[in-house]
Design a protein around this motif. Structure first.
Motif, PDB file in Angstrom:
ATOM      1  N   THR A 137      11.106 -45.196  56.702  1.00 11.99           N
ATOM      2  CA  THR A 137      11.230 -46.580  57.137  1.00 11.99           C
ATOM      3  C   THR A 137       9.858 -47.095  57.545  1.00 11.99           C
ATOM      4  O   THR A 137       9.202 -46.519  58.426  1.00 11.99           O
ATOM      5  CB  THR A 137      12.209 -46.701  58.317  1.00 11.99           C
ATOM      6  N   CYS A 138       9.435 -48.171  56.903  1.00 14.61           N
ATOM      7  CA  CYS A 138       8.141 -48.765  57.195  1.00 14.61           C
ATOM      8  C   CYS A 138       8.181 -49.428  58.570  1.00 14.61           C
ATOM      9  O   CYS A 138       9.043 -50.264  58.833  1.00 14.61           O
ATOM     10  CB  CYS A 138       7.797 -49.797  56.125  1.00 14.61           C
ATOM     11  N   PRO A 139       7.233 -49.072  59.449  1.00 20.29           N
ATOM     12  CA  PRO A 139       7.217 -49.679  60.775  1.00 20.29           C
ATOM     13  C   PRO A 139       6.732 -51.127  60.763  1.00 20.29           C
ATOM     14  O   PRO A 139       6.901 -51.851  61.735  1.00 20.29           O
ATOM     15  CB  PRO A 139       6.254 -48.784  61.561  1.00 20.29           C
ATOM     16  N   HIS A 140       6.145 -51.554  59.657  1.00 23.77           N
ATOM     17  CA  HIS A 140       5.606 -52.911  59.568  1.00 23.77           C
ATOM     18  C   HIS A 140       6.641 -53.930  59.110  1.00 23.77           C
ATOM     19  O   HIS A 140       6.716 -55.021  59.660  1.00 23.77           O
ATOM     20  CB  HIS A 140       4.387 -52.941  58.639  1.00 23.77           C
ATOM     21  N   CYS A 141       7.445 -53.570  58.095  1.00 17.71           N
ATOM     22  CA  CYS A 141       8.395 -54.544  57.552  1.00 17.71           C
ATOM     23  C   CYS A 141       9.855 -54.093  57.665  1.00 17.71           C
ATOM     24  O   CYS A 141      10.762 -54.864  57.407  1.00 17.71           O
ATOM     25  CB  CYS A 141       8.062 -54.868  56.094  1.00 17.71           C
ATOM     26  N   CYS A 148       4.239 -48.336  51.291  1.00 19.67           N
ATOM     27  CA  CYS A 148       5.527 -49.012  51.365  1.00 19.67           C
ATOM     28  C   CYS A 148       5.728 -49.824  50.091  1.00 19.67           C
ATOM     29  O   CYS A 148       4.869 -50.596  49.697  1.00 19.67           O
ATOM     30  CB  CYS A 148       5.585 -49.930  52.588  1.00 19.67           C
ATOM     31  N   GLU A 149       6.876 -49.608  49.480  1.00 20.33           N
ATOM     32  CA  GLU A 149       7.195 -50.292  48.231  1.00 20.33           C
ATOM     33  C   GLU A 149       7.347 -51.804  48.428  1.00 20.33           C
ATOM     34  O   GLU A 149       7.103 -52.583  47.519  1.00 20.33           O
ATOM     35  CB  GLU A 149       8.500 -49.710  47.687  1.00 20.33           C
ATOM     36  N   ASN A 150       7.726 -52.204  49.636  1.00 22.50           N
ATOM     37  CA  ASN A 150       7.993 -53.616  49.908  1.00 22.50           C
ATOM     38  C   ASN A 150       6.733 -54.389  50.301  1.00 22.50           C
ATOM     39  O   ASN A 150       6.370 -55.364  49.652  1.00 22.50           O
ATOM     40  CB  ASN A 150       9.047 -53.744  51.007  1.00 22.50           C
ATOM     41  N   CYS A 151       6.040 -53.943  51.360  1.00 23.79           N
ATOM     42  CA  CYS A 151       4.899 -54.712  51.878  1.00 23.79           C
ATOM     43  C   CYS A 151       3.543 -54.133  51.480  1.00 23.79           C
ATOM     44  O   CYS A 151       2.503 -54.695  51.811  1.00 23.79           O
ATOM     45  CB  CYS A 151       4.986 -54.859  53.385  1.00 23.79           C
ATOM     46  N   LYS A 152       3.553 -52.985  50.813  1.00 20.86           N
ATOM     47  CA  LYS A 152       2.342 -52.321  50.305  1.00 20.86           C
ATOM     48  C   LYS A 152       1.437 -51.766  51.409  1.00 20.86           C
ATOM     49  O   LYS A 152       0.288 -51.411  51.151  1.00 20.86           O
ATOM     50  CB  LYS A 152       1.527 -53.242  49.386  1.00 20.86           C
ATOM     51  N   THR A 153       1.936 -51.675  52.638  1.00 22.48           N
ATOM     52  CA  THR A 153       1.169 -51.068  53.719  1.00 22.48           C
ATOM     53  C   THR A 153       1.043 -49.574  53.461  1.00 22.48           C
ATOM     54  O   THR A 153       2.014 -48.924  53.073  1.00 22.48           O
ATOM     55  CB  THR A 153       1.868 -51.297  55.082  1.00 22.48           C
ATOM     56  N   LEU A 154      -0.145 -49.032  53.671  1.00 16.68           N
ATOM     57  CA  LEU A 154      -0.375 -47.600  53.504  1.00 16.68           C
ATOM     58  C   LEU A 154      -0.064 -46.914  54.829  1.00 16.68           C
ATOM     59  O   LEU A 154      -0.753 -47.132  55.833  1.00 16.68           O
ATOM     60  CB  LEU A 154      -1.821 -47.325  53.084  1.00 16.68           C
ATOM     61  N   LEU A 155       1.000 -46.121  54.841  1.00 18.96           N
ATOM     62  CA  LEU A 155       1.405 -45.415  56.051  1.00 18.96           C
ATOM     63  C   LEU A 155       0.664 -44.099  56.153  1.00 18.96           C
ATOM     64  O   LEU A 155       0.452 -43.408  55.149  1.00 18.96           O
ATOM     65  CB  LEU A 155       2.911 -45.147  56.036  1.00 18.96           C
TER      66      LEU A 155
END
Length: 73
Positions: A15-19, A38-45
């Motif tokens: 689960t992306c903490p950003h989106c 993240c597949e949705n917001c493209k943030t690199l976790l």
């Protein structure tokens, strides 16, 4: 003496903490995963401080080595 788990769960929901986007992934058994996009917001976790991998930080299940109660990679 405590008994180590014999079954390792390889599926974890990240689960992306950003989106808040969640996706089920299969965890690698031969390496730690230090990065996940993240597949949705493209943030690199990246793992949180003190965690060995993104699954231990953002997953519904810890990585296989941690499940087996041994140090990760």
């Amino acid at each position: 003496m405590s008994k180590l788990p014999t079954t390792v769960i390889l599926e974890s929901i990240l689960t992306c903490p950003h989106c808040g986007f969640s996706k089920q992934e299969t965890m690698p058994t031969d390496a730690c995963q230090f990065y996940y996009e993240c597949e949705n917001c493209k943030t690199l976790l990246r793992p949180k401080q003190g965690d060995c991998c993104v699954y231990c930080s953002f997953g519904s299940m810890p990585c296989p080595p941690i499940q087996l109660q041994r140090k990760c990679c």
